[in-house]
Design a protein around this motif. Structure first.
Motif, PDB file in Angstrom:
ATOM      1  N   VAL A 128       0.861  -1.189   0.000  1.00  0.00           N
ATOM      2  CA  VAL A 128       0.000   0.000   0.000  1.00  0.00           C
ATOM      3  C   VAL A 128       0.896   1.238   0.000  1.00  0.00           C
ATOM      4  O   VAL A 128       1.893   1.289   0.711  1.00  0.00           O
ATOM      5  N   VAL A 129       0.531   2.223  -0.828  1.00  0.00           N
ATOM      6  CA  VAL A 129       1.328   3.444  -0.967  1.00  0.00           C
ATOM      7  C   VAL A 129       0.552   4.622  -0.392  1.00  0.00           C
ATOM      8  O   VAL A 129      -0.653   4.764  -0.631  1.00  0.00           O
ATOM      9  N   ALA A 130       1.252   5.482   0.339  1.00  0.00           N
ATOM     10  CA  ALA A 130       0.684   6.728   0.864  1.00  0.00           C
ATOM     11  C   ALA A 130       1.289   7.872   0.059  1.00  0.00           C
ATOM     12  O   ALA A 130       2.421   8.281   0.335  1.00  0.00           O
ATOM     13  N   PRO A 131       0.584   8.373  -0.974  1.00  0.00           N
ATOM     14  CA  PRO A 131       1.158   9.433  -1.812  1.00  0.00           C
ATOM     15  C   PRO A 131       1.508  10.674  -0.981  1.00  0.00           C
ATOM     16  O   PRO A 131       0.693  11.134  -0.177  1.00  0.00           O
ATOM     17  N   PRO A 132       2.722  11.243  -1.174  1.00  0.00           N
ATOM     18  CA  PRO A 132       3.137  12.413  -0.404  1.00  0.00           C
ATOM     19  C   PRO A 132       2.588  13.733  -0.943  1.00  0.00           C
ATOM     20  O   PRO A 132       2.713  14.761  -0.292  1.00  0.00           O
ATOM     21  N   ALA A 133       1.983  13.701  -2.139  1.00  0.00           N
ATOM     22  CA  ALA A 133       1.484  14.937  -2.753  1.00  0.00           C
ATOM     23  C   ALA A 133       0.293  14.595  -3.643  1.00  0.00           C
ATOM     24  O   ALA A 133       0.007  13.432  -3.896  1.00  0.00           O
ATOM     25  N   GLY A 134      -0.384  15.625  -4.109  1.00  0.00           N
ATOM     26  CA  GLY A 134      -1.500  15.442  -5.038  1.00  0.00           C
ATOM     27  C   GLY A 134      -2.809  15.209  -4.319  1.00  0.00           C
ATOM     28  O   GLY A 134      -2.891  15.305  -3.091  1.00  0.00           O
TER      29      GLY A 134
END
Length: 167
Positions: A128-134
């Motif tokens: 699972v990825v936690a996007p740092p932006a957007g």
């Protein structure tokens, strides 16, 4: 009501009914979407009349079709298995032009991802990825694959966007 702008402008689309995915084996795909992801089966039919060939460009085709409703959604997922015509699997790799993915919201992405991996679902994202932006900053995202390799994006929306499950 929007004006009719067919001549020289945008066509008058009034809504979305379904997203269609061609599958190799309808029963196998139903086991994934209906039984594993919890979609509601709302229609199941087999069509072999000449209109199928006229619509799809495959004269003589027989199609087994299932319409599924994802939880809390008005848009349906249509799964179609073609029979009686030549079929070839396509390269569904994420970046290939012409490929598609569907996206579904979950409340606890870590738990959902772990359950899918435990049941042998193929993943695209190793974790699972936690996007740092957007727009998904503060949320979580993962891609998995359905039985035919179609990408299924699962998202846990950022807290400011996530619907309250108690509502």
């Amino acid at each position: 009501m929007a004006e009719n702008r067919v001549a020289g402008g945008a066509v008058p689309i009034v809504g979305m009914h379904h997203v269609g995915v061609q599958v190799a084996d309808l029963e196998r795909s139903l086991a994934f979407y209906r039984d594993l992801l919890g979609f509601e089966e709302v229609l199941r039919t087999t069509r072999d009349d000449p209109s199928v060939g006229a619509i799809t460009g495959h004269p003589g085709a027989v199609v087994d079709v299932a319409h599924l409703r994802p939880p809390s959604s008005a848009v349906l997922l249509e799964l179609t298995e073609y029979r009686g015509v030549e079929r070839r699997a396509v390269d569904t790799a994420t970046a290939n032009p012409g490929t598609a993915h569907t996206c579904y919201v979950v409340q606890d992405l870590d738990a959902v991802h772990a359950a899918l991996v435990a049941r042998g679902v193929r993943t695209v994202s190793p974790h699972v990825v936690a996007p740092p932006a957007g727009p998904m900053r503060g949320g979580r995202v993962v891609y998995v694959q359905d039985p035919d390799g179609v990408r299924v994006e699962l998202v846990q929306l950022p807290p400011a966007v996530m619907p309250d499950p108690g509502r």
